[in-house]
Design a protein around this motif. Sequence first.
Motif, PDB file in Angstrom:
ATOM      1  N   GLU A  70       5.197  24.027  41.558  1.00  0.00           N
ATOM      2  CA  GLU A  70       5.917  24.983  40.715  1.00  0.00           C
ATOM      3  C   GLU A  70       5.090  26.247  40.473  1.00  0.00           C
ATOM      4  N   ILE A  71       3.816  26.077  40.179  1.00  0.00           N
ATOM      5  CA  ILE A  71       2.962  27.243  39.951  1.00  0.00           C
ATOM      6  C   ILE A  71       2.839  28.062  41.235  1.00  0.00           C
ATOM      7  N   ALA A  72       2.606  27.383  42.348  1.00  0.00           N
ATOM      8  CA  ALA A  72       2.499  28.095  43.634  1.00  0.00           C
ATOM      9  C   ALA A  72       3.804  28.803  43.973  1.00  0.00           C
ATOM     10  N   ASP A  73       4.919  28.168  43.664  1.00  0.00           N
ATOM     11  CA  ASP A  73       6.226  28.758  43.950  1.00  0.00           C
ATOM     12  C   ASP A  73       6.434  30.054  43.169  1.00  0.00           C
ATOM     13  N   PHE A 121       3.935  32.052  42.018  1.00  0.00           N
ATOM     14  CA  PHE A 121       2.912  33.062  42.302  1.00  0.00           C
ATOM     15  C   PHE A 121       2.776  33.456  43.766  1.00  0.00           C
ATOM     16  N   HIS A 122       3.452  32.782  44.688  1.00  0.00           N
ATOM     17  CA  HIS A 122       3.176  33.087  46.093  1.00  0.00           C
ATOM     18  C   HIS A 122       3.610  34.481  46.523  1.00  0.00           C
ATOM     19  N   ASN A 123       4.492  35.125  45.783  1.00  0.00           N
ATOM     20  CA  ASN A 123       4.904  36.483  46.133  1.00  0.00           C
ATOM     21  C   ASN A 123       4.084  37.576  45.448  1.00  0.00           C
ATOM     22  N   VAL A 124       3.218  37.194  44.529  1.00  0.00           N
ATOM     23  CA  VAL A 124       2.433  38.191  43.792  1.00  0.00           C
ATOM     24  C   VAL A 124       1.587  39.071  44.724  1.00  0.00           C
ATOM     25  N   PRO A 125       0.908  38.527  45.741  1.00  0.00           N
ATOM     26  CA  PRO A 125       0.144  39.422  46.623  1.00  0.00           C
ATOM     27  C   PRO A 125       1.011  40.500  47.285  1.00  0.00           C
ATOM     28  N   TYR A 126       2.246  40.169  47.627  1.00  0.00           N
ATOM     29  CA  TYR A 126       3.138  41.170  48.221  1.00  0.00           C
ATOM     30  C   TYR A 126       3.517  42.235  47.199  1.00  0.00           C
ATOM     31  N   GLN A 127       3.689  41.815  45.955  1.00  0.00           N
ATOM     32  CA  GLN A 127       3.984  42.787  44.903  1.00  0.00           C
ATOM     33  C   GLN A 127       2.783  43.701  44.651  1.00  0.00           C
ATOM     34  N   LEU A 128       1.590  43.130  44.720  1.00  0.00           N
ATOM     35  CA  LEU A 128       0.384  43.945  44.563  1.00  0.00           C
ATOM     36  C   LEU A 128       0.248  44.949  45.705  1.00  0.00           C
ATOM     37  N   GLU A 129       0.597  44.525  46.891  1.00  0.00           N
ATOM     38  CA  GLU A 129       0.562  45.429  48.047  1.00  0.00           C
ATOM     39  C   GLU A 129       1.560  46.574  47.864  1.00  0.00           C
ATOM     40  N   ARG A 130       2.722  46.247  47.312  1.00  0.00           N
ATOM     41  CA  ARG A 130       3.745  47.266  47.051  1.00  0.00           C
ATOM     42  C   ARG A 130       3.224  48.287  46.034  1.00  0.00           C
ATOM     43  N   LEU A 139       7.200  37.837  36.625  1.00  0.00           N
ATOM     44  CA  LEU A 139       6.614  36.517  36.367  1.00  0.00           C
ATOM     45  C   LEU A 139       7.285  35.849  35.173  1.00  0.00           C
ATOM     46  N   GLU A 140       7.545  36.623  34.129  1.00  0.00           N
ATOM     47  CA  GLU A 140       8.236  36.074  32.969  1.00  0.00           C
ATOM     48  C   GLU A 140       9.621  35.564  33.352  1.00  0.00           C
ATOM     49  N   MET A 141      10.348  36.328  34.149  1.00  0.00           N
ATOM     50  CA  MET A 141      11.683  35.935  34.586  1.00  0.00           C
ATOM     51  C   MET A 141      11.643  34.670  35.445  1.00  0.00           C
ATOM     52  N   ARG A 142      10.699  34.621  36.390  1.00  0.00           N
ATOM     53  CA  ARG A 142      10.596  33.447  37.272  1.00  0.00           C
ATOM     54  C   ARG A 142      10.202  32.197  36.490  1.00  0.00           C
ATOM     55  N   CYS A 143       9.275  32.338  35.561  1.00  0.00           N
ATOM     56  CA  CYS A 143       8.858  31.187  34.755  1.00  0.00           C
ATOM     57  C   CYS A 143      10.004  30.709  33.876  1.00  0.00           C
ATOM     58  N   GLU A 144      10.778  31.629  33.358  1.00  0.00           N
ATOM     59  CA  GLU A 144      11.963  31.257  32.569  1.00  0.00           C
ATOM     60  C   GLU A 144      12.946  30.471  33.439  1.00  0.00           C
TER      61      GLU A 144
END
Length: 82
Positions: A32-35, A37-46, A61-66
Motif C-alpha cells: 500500500e505504501i509503495a502503491d 509513493f511509486h509515482n512521486v519520482p515522476y512528479q518530482l521530475e515534472r 499524496l493526501e488524496m491517494r492516502c484518503e
Amino acid sequence: MNSETLVFKLLARALLDIRIASLEGNPKMAFEIADVFHNVPYQLERIQGGNGSYQEVVDWLEMRCEQKGMKSWLQNAIADVS
C-alpha cells in the motif's frame, strides 16, 4: 516546514516504513505504501521541468492516502517528520 522539504521527508519515511513492514511480515502495508509513493519520482521530475509544485504533490499524496484508507498513516508520518 515547506512543502518541498515535506515531500522529500515523506518519501524517505515511506521507504523506511516499507522496509519495516517487510521485516514484520506485513506485505499488504508494504504494498500500500509503495502503491501510493511509486509515482512521486515522476512528479518530482515534472516539477524539475517547471511543471507543477511540491504543494501539488502533497495534495496528491493526501488524496491517494484518503482513497486507500491510509489517512492515519500519512498524518502520523507528517507528525513524525515535522
